[in-house]
Motif scaffolding. Structure first.
Motif, short mmCIF file in Angstrom:
data_model
loop_
_atom_site.label_atom_id
_atom_site.label_comp_id
_atom_site.label_asym_id
_atom_site.label_seq_id
_atom_site.Cartn_x
_atom_site.Cartn_y
_atom_site.Cartn_z
N PRO A 1 -59.92 -32.35 -73.28
CA PRO A 1 -58.92 -32.21 -74.35
C PRO A 1 -59.28 -31.21 -75.45
O PRO A 1 -58.38 -30.71 -76.13
N CYS B 1 -48.63 -25.47 -74.01
CA CYS B 1 -49.51 -26.48 -73.41
C CYS B 1 -50.37 -27.19 -74.45
O CYS B 1 -51.21 -28.03 -74.11
N LYS C 1 -56.29 -32.65 -69.56
CA LYS C 1 -56.37 -34.12 -69.44
C LYS C 1 -57.81 -34.60 -69.43
O LYS C 1 -58.14 -35.65 -69.98
N SER C 2 -58.69 -33.82 -68.79
CA SER C 2 -60.11 -34.20 -68.72
C SER C 2 -60.98 -33.43 -69.71
O SER C 2 -62.14 -33.78 -69.91
N ASN D 1 -52.21 -29.48 -76.84
CA ASN D 1 -52.34 -30.95 -76.93
C ASN D 1 -52.81 -31.40 -78.32
O ASN D 1 -53.25 -32.53 -78.49
N LYS E 1 -52.41 -27.88 -68.26
CA LYS E 1 -52.23 -29.25 -68.73
C LYS E 1 -53.11 -30.22 -67.97
O LYS E 1 -53.64 -31.19 -68.55
N GLU E 2 -53.27 -30.00 -66.66
CA GLU E 2 -54.15 -30.87 -65.86
C GLU E 2 -55.60 -30.76 -66.34
O GLU E 2 -56.30 -31.77 -66.44
#
Length: 277
Positions: free
Chosen positions: A86, A104, A83-84, A106, A79-80
């Motif tokens: 996607p 996870c 974030k950068s 997105n 997930k981290e």
């Protein structure tokens, strides 16, 4: 009709971690929830009586807790990264019946699940690939599967309980090939030190008929032992049991918190992250 799994088959190895994730959901609800595991256990025809006999012992409960924490750790790292990145590829190496990639999701990443053909056969029946998802039948050591990963938006690989069964030289060769093919990608995985490997040699090592523990992949200090493999590696690690979250919740017993400290400190249980430069 339930999916039948025979005793003493390769497919049986999928059941124990799946059952473990189900028990984690029941025993440690404040820490972990895997609704897919709960649902799949209901869909499988398998004799769980032997596993259930040990299910309430202190060590067996700690084993369930280890499974929960490991999946939480790896999911956190995925997930981290998303974030950068996607639109990245999320690659579950040695996926079994694990659904972490989809958990996870997105809504823009691509999910790949890789395992041996007989494992993927079971997965396709019980966990058919969804939107933006692909199940790949392959041997991880045969890097031809690289070509099936669309990584133009970045890529994060994760492996849960996989590399303990690999020779160190095979892990090194695989990681070097990955760094060359997937520049700017990342891999996260669990490991332990040689002491930890020897302590559990009566379980998974014995089952896998592994005799020379020292030849198999284990890590005491990831920065010292892996970083020098390549100048394309940026290596970091965190404690497996306590490096990502607190275990100070009612469902976790004091003895389990003590064992968690022993695991991270004495057995060197870690989540290792390698960024490919």
């Amino acid at each position: 009709m339930k999916y039948h799994i025979e005793k003493n088959t390769v497919q049986e190895t999928l059941i124990i971690p799946l059952y473990g994730r189900k028990k984690c959901t029941e025993k440690f609800p404040q820490l972990f929830k895997d609704e897919t595991a709960v649902r799949l256990i209901e869909q499988i025809d398998y004799d769980f009586s032997e596993v259930e006999k040990k299910g309430d012992s202190t060590m067996q409960e700690f084993g369930f807790l280890e499974i929960a924490i490991r999946q939480n750790d790896l999911a956190y790292e995925v997930k981290e990264y998303l974030k950068s990145h996607p639109n990245a590829a999320v690659v579950n190496m040695g996926c079994g019946l694990d659904n972490t990639g989809r958990n996870c999701d997105n809504d823009s990443c691509r999910i790949y699940n890789i395992d041996f053909p007989d494992v993927i056969e079971v997965r396709n029946s019980l966990l058919p690939a969804g939107e933006r998802e692909k199940n790949i039948a392959a041997d991880l050591k045969n890097t031809s599967w690289f070509n099936e990963i669309q990584a133009d938006g970045g890529v994060i690989f994760f492996a849960s309980g996989v590399f303990y069964y690999f020779l160190t030289e095979d892990v090194k060769a695989l990681f070097l090939a990955m760094a060359k093919h997937f520049a700017q990608g990342r891999i996260v995985f669990d490991t332990c030190g040689k002491t930890g490997a020897k302590m559990i040699s009566k379980t998974w090592l014995k089952q896998a008929e592994i005799k020379d523990v020292n030849a198999y992949f284990s890590v005491g200090d990831a920065q010292k032992e892996i970083a020098h493999w390549s100048d394309k590696f940026e290596v970091s690690s965190r404690g497996y049991m306590l490096g990502y979250q607190s275990l100070n919740v009612p469902s976790v017993k004091r003895i389990h918190r003590i064992l968690a400290k022993v695991g991270d400190n004495m057995m060197k249980m870690k989540i290792v992250r390698i960024d490919f430069k």
